[in-house]
Write a protein that holds these residues in place. Structure first.
Motif, mmCIF file in Angstrom:
data_model
loop_
_atom_site.group_PDB
_atom_site.id
_atom_site.type_symbol
_atom_site.label_atom_id
_atom_site.label_comp_id
_atom_site.label_asym_id
_atom_site.label_seq_id
_atom_site.Cartn_x
_atom_site.Cartn_y
_atom_site.Cartn_z
ATOM 1 N N ILE A 1 47.984 30.539 16.884
ATOM 2 C CA ILE A 1 48.488 29.215 17.234
ATOM 3 C C ILE A 1 48.433 28.233 16.070
ATOM 4 N N ILE A 2 47.965 28.660 14.900
ATOM 5 C CA ILE A 2 47.813 27.713 13.792
ATOM 6 C C ILE A 2 49.173 27.211 13.311
ATOM 7 N N ASP A 3 49.126 26.033 12.660
ATOM 8 C CA ASP A 3 50.333 25.459 12.077
ATOM 9 C C ASP A 3 50.111 25.235 10.585
ATOM 10 N N GLU A 4 51.070 24.591 9.930
ATOM 11 C CA GLU A 4 50.988 24.423 8.473
ATOM 12 C C GLU A 4 49.814 23.540 8.064
ATOM 13 N N THR A 5 49.436 22.594 8.916
ATOM 14 C CA THR A 5 48.263 21.771 8.609
ATOM 15 C C THR A 5 47.009 22.627 8.554
ATOM 16 N N HIS A 6 46.856 23.535 9.513
ATOM 17 C CA HIS A 6 45.701 24.437 9.510
ATOM 18 C C HIS A 6 45.727 25.351 8.294
ATOM 19 N N VAL A 7 46.897 25.840 7.923
ATOM 20 C CA VAL A 7 47.022 26.680 6.729
ATOM 21 C C VAL A 7 46.481 25.939 5.510
ATOM 22 N N GLY A 8 46.886 24.674 5.340
ATOM 23 C CA GLY A 8 46.404 23.891 4.206
ATOM 24 C C GLY A 8 44.899 23.709 4.229
ATOM 25 N N LEU A 9 44.334 23.451 5.415
ATOM 26 C CA LEU A 9 42.885 23.276 5.530
ATOM 27 C C LEU A 9 42.134 24.557 5.178
ATOM 28 N N ILE A 10 42.653 25.704 5.638
ATOM 29 C CA ILE A 10 42.002 26.976 5.332
ATOM 30 C C ILE A 10 41.908 27.174 3.821
ATOM 31 N N VAL A 11 43.010 26.962 3.123
ATOM 32 C CA VAL A 11 43.037 27.200 1.680
ATOM 33 C C VAL A 11 42.145 26.203 0.936
ATOM 34 N N GLU A 12 42.212 24.929 1.315
ATOM 35 C CA GLU A 12 41.394 23.906 0.651
ATOM 36 C C GLU A 12 39.906 24.199 0.813
ATOM 37 N N ARG A 13 39.494 24.492 2.036
ATOM 38 C CA ARG A 13 38.071 24.719 2.284
ATOM 39 C C ARG A 13 37.587 26.023 1.660
ATOM 40 N N LEU A 14 38.434 27.046 1.695
ATOM 41 C CA LEU A 14 38.042 28.312 1.073
ATOM 42 C C LEU A 14 37.929 28.153 -0.440
ATOM 43 N N ASP A 15 38.806 27.378 -1.036
ATOM 44 C CA ASP A 15 38.746 27.119 -2.478
ATOM 45 C C ASP A 15 37.396 26.510 -2.842
ATOM 46 N N ARG A 16 36.978 25.508 -2.105
ATOM 47 C CA ARG A 16 35.688 24.878 -2.401
ATOM 48 C C ARG A 16 34.525 25.829 -2.140
ATOM 49 N N ALA A 17 34.633 26.640 -1.079
ATOM 50 C CA ALA A 17 33.546 27.562 -0.745
ATOM 51 C C ALA A 17 33.373 28.634 -1.817
ATOM 52 N N ILE A 18 34.470 29.211 -2.285
ATOM 53 C CA ILE A 18 34.374 30.252 -3.315
ATOM 54 C C ILE A 18 33.831 29.657 -4.609
ATOM 55 N N ALA A 19 34.304 28.471 -4.989
ATOM 56 C CA ALA A 19 33.810 27.828 -6.204
ATOM 57 C C ALA A 19 32.308 27.583 -6.114
ATOM 58 N N SER A 20 31.851 27.122 -4.932
ATOM 59 C CA SER A 20 30.426 26.866 -4.741
ATOM 60 C C SER A 20 29.613 28.152 -4.808
ATOM 61 N N ALA A 21 30.105 29.203 -4.155
ATOM 62 C CA ALA A 21 29.376 30.473 -4.145
ATOM 63 C C ALA A 21 29.297 31.083 -5.539
ATOM 64 N N LEU A 22 30.389 31.018 -6.296
ATOM 65 C CA LEU A 22 30.390 31.557 -7.654
ATOM 66 C C LEU A 22 29.459 30.762 -8.561
ATOM 67 N N ALA A 23 29.446 29.441 -8.418
ATOM 68 C CA ALA A 23 28.564 28.618 -9.249
ATOM 69 C C ALA A 23 27.107 28.951 -8.973
ATOM 70 N N GLU A 24 26.801 29.283 -7.743
ATOM 71 C CA GLU A 24 25.425 29.644 -7.385
ATOM 72 C C GLU A 24 25.077 31.050 -7.841
ATOM 73 N N ALA A 25 26.025 31.984 -7.703
ATOM 74 C CA ALA A 25 25.743 33.393 -8.013
ATOM 75 C C ALA A 25 25.828 33.694 -9.499
ATOM 76 N N VAL A 26 26.789 33.058 -10.173
ATOM 77 C CA VAL A 26 27.040 33.347 -11.599
ATOM 78 C C VAL A 26 27.074 32.022 -12.344
ATOM 79 N N PRO A 27 25.914 31.406 -12.580
ATOM 80 C CA PRO A 27 25.890 30.104 -13.249
ATOM 81 C C PRO A 27 26.514 30.181 -14.645
ATOM 82 N N ALA A 28 27.196 29.142 -15.030
ATOM 83 C CA ALA A 28 27.847 29.099 -16.354
ATOM 84 C C ALA A 28 26.800 29.083 -17.464
#
Length: 453
Positions: A426-453
């Protein structure tokens, strides 16, 4: 130790869980009022979201009429109607028609039932020497002992290896990981499928019951679709050696890839097909085993009865809920929305992540999507499994108000990380955008924690 007092032995008792208190479309709401966008359907279950009134009312109405009657004494109207609905839409070819169904309470039960049904079919035919099942590495078919035995998920098997049943495992059809640079996808498909024939011959002509495979691989490898022509070759091999083909569509079926039955998309008809998650969309526990008429008729003409059963098979309330789910999917054109939103979601995921140094592969069909992460794009080298990157991504996504289904062992059962995305239809384009935005931040956060620069 957990800080919340609970008498439940949770999946991972070391971690506290928020309390789910409500649902609103594709969102789950916790007891503090926080909203989580469910981009995985739990485990590819909640295809209608969490507040579909038509399904809820159908369940309430059935409870008023008859909650349950044991199938040793009665059939019931919702089960008969659901069986008609599923079989009338089931795939068929000149040799096979999936004309009968056996209802269970979930995916593990469905695959356990399929294995016993296949064995009894040959028993009734007098082919009592058939005893072997062949499956694939990097697969998952459920958590009962038999289903776990044919599954190829190394992590889930590890503790129970000494008590698992014997089963053969051939290579998966996994282009990103296993197709050679000088192979076309079609050539790779033939090479991967031919491992089945080699294993049948190794075990002995007339000794194999069935080959069981996920039509699209789910939790273990993350929405891995078959290479072109793979299942056509598999079907030929099974027919040549009198081996049954069992397709597990517990995750990928019931509309998840944009067609009711995933195997229809890939042009193959199995002898037995299992489904569950999207069948009832989480509103009631239910699964189903569809069987070809020749299996049903052979048992009826032989002993006359399937030597198997569970207390809650054909549960009236569960079947009423599942029938309502399937009717909503058709009435609202949700298979088309699944295809359209799946294409939009994959497009935005590729646009957002395609240039990231960790981006390995984006795959899937419809709203069944896998995103694989690697430490080195050129060599496809996975991250160190000790980092548990997938677990970090799940936690970071929850902190962002997003539910996704990451897993490890993607590459070889030990190393590799992917994120499985399977939101509601039942998702729409607004939900699609939210999924990508939130996943982008989550992956960046997880990588910064797991593999610090």
């Amino acid at each position: 130790m957990t800080t919340n007092r609970t008498r439940i032995h949770h999946r991972d008792p070391r971690h506290d869980l928020p309390m789910a208190a409500g649902g609103d479309g594709p969102f789950v709401i916790d007891s503090a009022g926080r909203r989580y966008l469910d981009a995985s359907g739990g485990a590819a279950v909640s295809c209608l979201g969490h507040s579909e009134r038509r399904v809820i009312e159908a369940i309430k109405a059935q409870l008023d009429r008859l909650p349950y009657a044991h199938t040793g004494f009665f059939t019931n109207e919702p089960a008969e109607a659901l069986a008609d609905h599923l079989t009338s839409r089931a795939p068929r070819d000149d040799l096979r028609e999936l004309g009968h169904v056996y209802f269970v309470s979930g995916g593990s039960e469905a695959n356990e039932t399929a294995m016993k049904l296949a064995r009894q079919y040959f028993f009734e035919r007098g082919e009592t020497g058939r005893r072997h099942f062949i499956a694939r590495r990097q697969s998952y078919h459920g958590n009962t002992i038999a289903a776990l035995s044919v599954g190829g998920n190394a992590g889930r098997r590890a503790v129970y290896e000494p008590i698992l049943l014997p089963a053969s495992h051939i290579a998966p059809c996994f282009e990103y990981r296993h197709r050679a640079e000088d192979e076309t996808p079609e050539q790779y498909a033939i090479r991967a499928a031919d491992e089945l024939e080699a294993e049948i011959l190794r075990l002995g002509e007339g000794s194999v019951i069935a080959f069981i495979a996920e039509t699209v691989v789910g939790a273990t490898a993350g929405a891995v679709t078959p290479a072109p022509g793979y299942f056509q070759r598999i079907r030929e091999i099974c027919d040549r050696h009198g081996v049954l083909l069992i397709l597990d569509e517990v995750m990928s079926g019931m509309g998840r890839i944009g067609q009711l039955y995933a195997c229809d998309h890939y042009g193959v008809v199995p002898d037995i097909l299992t489904c569950a998650k999207g069948l009832g969309a989480g509103y009631q526990p239910i699964g189903a085993v569809l069987m070809s008429d020749h299996i049903h008729d052979t048992i009826i003409a032989g002993s006359g009865a399937f030597q198997h059963g569970f207390t809650y098979i054909g549960h009236a309330t569960a079947c009423a809920g599942a029938l309502a789910v399937q009717r909503v999917i058709e009435e609202d054109g949700l298979l088309e929305n699944c295809r359209n939103m799946g294409a939009a979601l994959r497009g935005q995921l590729r646009e957002t992540f395609g240039d990231k140094p960790w981006f390995g592969d984006l795959r899937g069909e419809g709203l069944f999507i896998g995103l694989e992460l690697v430490q080195d794009r050129a060599t496809k080298r996975p991250f160190d499994p000790a980092l548990r990157l997938h677990a970090r991504i799940k936690a970071a996504a929850m902190a962002e108000g997003l539910m996704v289904y990451p897993a490890g062992g993607t590459a070889d059962g030990r190393a590799g990380d992917h994120v499985l995305i399977a939101p509601s239809f039942i998702i729409d384009e607004t939900h699609v955008g939210l999924i990508v935005e939130r996943l982008d931040r989550a992956i960046a956060s997880a990588l910064a924690e797991a593999v610090p620069a």
